[in-house]
Design a protein around this motif. Structure first.
Motif: not given
Length: 308
Positions: A97-106
């Motif tokens: 779930i942390g990486c999913i939010y990072w995907a939006f940051v990218n």
């Protein structure tokens, strides 16, 4: 088993299964389009973002589906799912779930580079946005490893899977902070930075450049809408966390309700990604139109053969 919890777990399992199937279909379509078409660099990067999001959603929602089916089977047949893999499975969802939010940051970072730093070409390179998710995955694993060292991931006998108990307030706050707190802060900073930059440059840019920058700002706003959607569906979990903090008791429906909203939010992310990504929406519409045209052509051919 509480009938409400049973219905929630079964419904969540169905939603998660359908979301997994949808994510697989979208991944196949995107990869096929990426491999068989000559695309501009911007479009290739956008499709890389989509592959990242759907891959993470597929992995995350697959684990949530397994949690819910374990709860159902455990209550019906009293199976014990406590094993050496149990703690690993309980450790993975916060990372994903942390990486999913990072995907939006990218996605937001790519738009920031296009608007504010257009002359720095390597910040808009295709390879950067392939490497970036791997770096973020490693960083998230390191940050989340604290719950392993503290032995916060334990087997929950009433839920039949391993996770951090809701009564473990400090570990839950750590997961929340590193799962989406940092990412939301960075997203907010990017949005403010782009907005301030565009206001200062309002009268000095050509019409074409201004249109492109406004389009990038619109994408940032759409990303914020998607993230806000995720956060709003996470409010029930925060409610249970507050109740547990006050009463120091674990409410039986905490995780069934939490994962039910998680299933809905991940399904929503899959749909919103299509709606808010014109390149991806074009692929989906092309597939839908092809499926509509094919039966029509077949019926016309059949009628012509009959007349002959």
């Amino acid at each position: 088993m509480n009938i409400i919890a049973f219905v929630l777990c079964l419904t969540t399992f169905i939603i998660c299964s359908l979301t997994c199937l949808f994510s697989c279909i979208m991944l196949i379509c995107i990869i096929h389009h990426l491999c068989h078409n000559r695309l501009q660099q911007e479009d290739r990067i956008i499709f890389i973002h989509c592959i990242n999001i759907y891959s993470l959603v597929l992995a995350y929602i697959g684990i949530i589906a397994s949690f819910n089916i374990q709860t159902v089977l455990g209550n019906l047949y009293e199976y014990n799912f406590n094993s050496s893999w149990c703690v690993v499975l309980g450790y993975l969802p916060p990372i994903l779930i942390g990486c999913i939010y990072w995907a939006f940051v990218n996605q937001a970072f790519f738009r920031l580079c296009r608007v504010v730093y257009p002359s720095i070409r390597w910040l808009q390179s295709y390879r950067l946005f392939i490497i970036l998710p791997l770096i973020e995955l490693i960083l998230t694993c390191i940050l989340m490893s604290l719950i392993l060292f503290l032995h916060s991931v334990v087997y929950l006998p009433t839920d039949y899977y391993c996770f951090v108990p809701i009564t473990n307030i400090y570990s839950m706050l750590w997961l929340a902070f590193n799962g989406y707190g940092n990412q939301i802060g960075i997203l907010s900073f990017i949005y403010i930075r782009i907005t301030i930059f565009l206001r200062r440059q309002a009268n000095t840019q050509t019409l074409i450049v201004k249109q492109r920058q406004d389009r990038d700002l619109l994408v940032i706003r759409r990303i914020l809408i998607t993230v806000s959607f995720l956060i709003s569906l996470g409010m029930p979990a925060m409610g249970f966390l507050v109740v547990s903090l006050i009463t120091n008791k674990d409410y039986p429906l905490t995780f069934p309700v939490l994962f039910f909203f998680v299933g809905i939010s991940m399904a929503g992310v899959c749909i919103l990604t299509i709606i808010f990504t014109p390149q991806l929406k074009k692929i989906v519409m092309k597939i839908i139109q092809h499926n509509r045209v094919t039966p029509l052509n077949s019926s016309l051919i059949g009628s012509i053969q009959t007349r002959q």
